[in-house]
Scaffold this motif. Structure first.
Motif, mmCIF file in Angstrom:
data_model
loop_
_atom_site.group_PDB
_atom_site.id
_atom_site.type_symbol
_atom_site.label_atom_id
_atom_site.label_comp_id
_atom_site.label_asym_id
_atom_site.label_seq_id
_atom_site.Cartn_x
_atom_site.Cartn_y
_atom_site.Cartn_z
ATOM 1 N N PHE A 125 -64.303 -82.480 86.482
ATOM 2 C CA PHE A 125 -64.652 -81.066 86.388
ATOM 3 C C PHE A 125 -66.149 -80.843 86.626
ATOM 4 O O PHE A 125 -66.553 -79.887 87.291
ATOM 5 C CB PHE A 125 -64.257 -80.533 85.008
ATOM 6 N N GLN A 126 -66.973 -81.732 86.102
ATOM 7 C CA GLN A 126 -68.421 -81.581 86.210
ATOM 8 C C GLN A 126 -68.916 -81.711 87.654
ATOM 9 O O GLN A 126 -70.012 -81.253 87.979
ATOM 10 C CB GLN A 126 -69.113 -82.608 85.318
ATOM 11 N N GLN A 127 -68.108 -82.308 88.532
ATOM 12 C CA GLN A 127 -68.471 -82.392 89.944
ATOM 13 C C GLN A 127 -68.328 -81.041 90.645
ATOM 14 O O GLN A 127 -68.805 -80.864 91.765
ATOM 15 C CB GLN A 127 -67.610 -83.442 90.640
ATOM 16 N N ASP A 128 -67.620 -80.109 89.980
ATOM 17 C CA ASP A 128 -67.493 -78.722 90.470
ATOM 18 C C ASP A 128 -66.831 -78.631 91.840
ATOM 19 O O ASP A 128 -67.229 -77.823 92.686
ATOM 20 C CB ASP A 128 -68.864 -78.039 90.495
ATOM 21 N N LYS A 129 -65.806 -79.449 92.041
ATOM 22 C CA LYS A 129 -65.071 -79.393 93.303
ATOM 23 C C LYS A 129 -63.582 -79.547 93.054
ATOM 24 O O LYS A 129 -63.156 -80.338 92.216
ATOM 25 C CB LYS A 129 -65.539 -80.496 94.263
ATOM 26 N N PHE A 130 -62.806 -78.781 93.816
ATOM 27 C CA PHE A 130 -61.344 -78.892 93.772
ATOM 28 C C PHE A 130 -60.830 -78.760 95.195
ATOM 29 O O PHE A 130 -61.159 -77.795 95.897
ATOM 30 C CB PHE A 130 -60.740 -77.802 92.893
ATOM 31 N N GLY A 131 -60.032 -79.727 95.630
ATOM 32 C CA GLY A 131 -59.526 -79.694 96.996
ATOM 33 C C GLY A 131 -60.631 -79.748 98.028
ATOM 34 O O GLY A 131 -60.477 -79.235 99.137
ATOM 35 N N ALA A 134 -66.168 -76.182 96.561
ATOM 36 C CA ALA A 134 -66.995 -76.024 95.367
ATOM 37 C C ALA A 134 -66.529 -74.839 94.518
ATOM 38 O O ALA A 134 -65.586 -74.126 94.871
ATOM 39 C CB ALA A 134 -68.453 -75.851 95.767
ATOM 40 N N LEU A 135 -67.225 -74.641 93.385
ATOM 41 C CA LEU A 135 -66.967 -73.550 92.442
ATOM 42 C C LEU A 135 -65.556 -73.658 91.855
ATOM 43 O O LEU A 135 -64.676 -72.819 92.081
ATOM 44 C CB LEU A 135 -67.174 -72.193 93.113
ATOM 45 N N ILE A 136 -65.366 -74.688 91.054
ATOM 46 C CA ILE A 136 -64.040 -74.990 90.524
ATOM 47 C C ILE A 136 -63.534 -73.911 89.570
ATOM 48 O O ILE A 136 -62.347 -73.578 89.563
ATOM 49 C CB ILE A 136 -64.056 -76.376 89.825
ATOM 50 N N PRO A 204 -72.456 -73.877 87.578
ATOM 51 C CA PRO A 204 -71.556 -74.834 88.252
ATOM 52 C C PRO A 204 -71.211 -76.010 87.349
ATOM 53 O O PRO A 204 -72.071 -76.565 86.671
ATOM 54 C CB PRO A 204 -72.379 -75.277 89.466
ATOM 55 N N GLY A 205 -69.909 -76.354 87.339
ATOM 56 C CA GLY A 205 -69.463 -77.495 86.544
ATOM 57 C C GLY A 205 -69.446 -77.235 85.056
ATOM 58 O O GLY A 205 -69.439 -78.185 84.262
ATOM 59 N N LYS A 206 -69.390 -75.963 84.666
ATOM 60 C CA LYS A 206 -69.346 -75.627 83.248
ATOM 61 C C LYS A 206 -68.324 -74.524 83.002
ATOM 62 O O LYS A 206 -67.914 -73.819 83.925
ATOM 63 C CB LYS A 206 -70.722 -75.178 82.743
ATOM 64 N N PHE A 207 -67.920 -74.396 81.729
ATOM 65 C CA PHE A 207 -66.894 -73.427 81.342
ATOM 66 C C PHE A 207 -67.334 -72.761 80.035
ATOM 67 O O PHE A 207 -67.947 -73.418 79.182
ATOM 68 C CB PHE A 207 -65.544 -74.132 81.137
ATOM 69 N N PRO A 208 -67.069 -71.463 79.856
ATOM 70 C CA PRO A 208 -67.490 -70.796 78.612
ATOM 71 C C PRO A 208 -66.616 -71.200 77.426
ATOM 72 O O PRO A 208 -65.393 -71.060 77.470
ATOM 73 C CB PRO A 208 -67.333 -69.307 78.945
ATOM 74 N N MET A 209 -67.235 -71.713 76.376
ATOM 75 C CA MET A 209 -66.511 -72.139 75.184
ATOM 76 C C MET A 209 -67.321 -71.829 73.934
ATOM 77 O O MET A 209 -68.551 -71.769 73.979
ATOM 78 C CB MET A 209 -66.222 -73.652 75.240
#
Length: 338
Positions: A125-131, A134-136, A204-209
């Motif tokens: 997740f911290q790499q901020d890439k999916f498929g 960018a911007l996971i 990038p690579g972060k989520f609100p918690m």
């Protein structure tokens, strides 16, 4: 004619007396004398003698010392019995199951056999890439609109956080209103997707918690902050991680651990489900009682085997256990959890 009317009235009275008075009274009497426990709702009592629940209705258990029941679409509310009614093709079902699997699923085989995949989900997740893109978090919000909105409505602090974001991102909100003229005054849930897209660019690579901190005066305060690891990341992004790592072998998880029953109130789980939870339960009881983990595990496994039974005296189905009954046995054996 009058004679027939009188006979009909007497027949009506006789039927009412038989069906509405005598028959129920006989059944009530038999129930109270021969099957009093079942007739009164199969209510069981805890160590202090107070009723703690019914063996017929599931209830949630959150402590690690206890076995957990199946997920419930009715939130274990007996007055609102229901199934999720989600088809296998419904992404909401896939999302809910994936959210359950993320924190608990483990590798199968290889150098990491038996280890939890959660830490690797966080690193990915911290790499901020999916498929390859960018911007996971932005992609997650696009793919899972319902889950994004569910995050906003899950807690009042989440909605307040989005409201504060909206004040400092007036241009984004204005563009949303322009694109959605039917929503001239959007609320926090309406802005969920655009909020996460904006958040993804800024963090990038972060989520609100929620993050709890202790102030200088010793008080605890909780606030939403961008984080790069935690249970929310493991839950929300397991499905996307799995798509990026489809070749990785994972341990099977019992189906009833992640699926709801038709009523949402099934008090039983399969023995396979209980065995899947055994390491967590026995490990916590061993830590609480400061005893050897292997010894405690063996005791609890024996307890499961004693309480397991298949329907119709073993003639049909697989072995199941009653969650409340087994958890009461654990409390009786080891005392209240810490």
């Amino acid at each position: 004619m009058f004679k027939y009317i009188v006979k009909s009235i007497w027949l009506l009275i006789f039927t009412i007396v038989i069906c509405c008075v005598i028959y129920p009274a006989v059944l009530w009497g038999i129930g109270q004398t021969v099957f009093p426990f079942q007739a009164n709702g199969s209510i069981v009592k805890g160590p202090n003698g107070a009723p703690v629940g019914s063996l017929l209705i599931a209830q949630p258990f959150t402590k690690d010392e206890y076995f957990q029941p199946r997920p419930s679409a009715a939130s274990y509310d007996a007055s609102a019995s229901s199934s999720s009614a989600l088809a296998p093709s419904n992404y909401a079902l896939r999302g809910r199951v994936a959210s359950t699997l993320g924190p608990i699923v483990t590798y199968k085989g290889g150098a990491k056999n038996g280890e939890a995949v959660g830490p690797d989900i966080e690193l990915w997740f911290q790499q901020d890439k999916f498929g390859g893109s960018a911007l996971i978090v932005a992609q997650w919000a696009d793919l899972h609109n319902g889950m994004a909105q569910a995050w906003v409505t899950a807690d009042p602090t989440h909605g307040a956080y989005v409201d504060e974001w909206a004040k400092s991102h007036a241009d984004v909100v204005a563009q949303f209103i322009k694109d959605n003229p039917d929503t001239p005054q959007p609320k926090a849930p309406d802005l969920a997707v655009v909020f996460f897209k904006s958040f993804s660019k800024d963090n990038p690579g972060k989520f609100p918690m929620p993050v709890t901190k202790t102030t200088a005066d010793g008080k605890s305060t909780t606030a939403i902050e961008p984080v790069k690891e935690g249970s929310d990341i493991r839950s929300n992004f397991f499905d996307m991680w799995r798509q990026d790592n489809a070749e990785v072998a994972l341990q099977d998880v019992p189906g009833d651990f992640v699926t709801t029953s038709g009523s949402g109130l099934d008090p039983h789980i399969t023995l396979d489900n209980a065995m899947f939870q055994l390491d967590r339960v026995s490990g916590k009881w061993a830590a609480d009682s400061k005893r050897d983990a292997a010894e405690v595990r063996k005791e609890i496994e024996g307890l499961l085997q004693e309480n397991a039974s298949a329907p119709f005296g073993g003639l049909a189905g697989e072995k199941i256990i009653n969650v409340l009954q087994v958890n009461l046995e654990l409390t009786k054996k080891y005392g209240p959890p810490s």
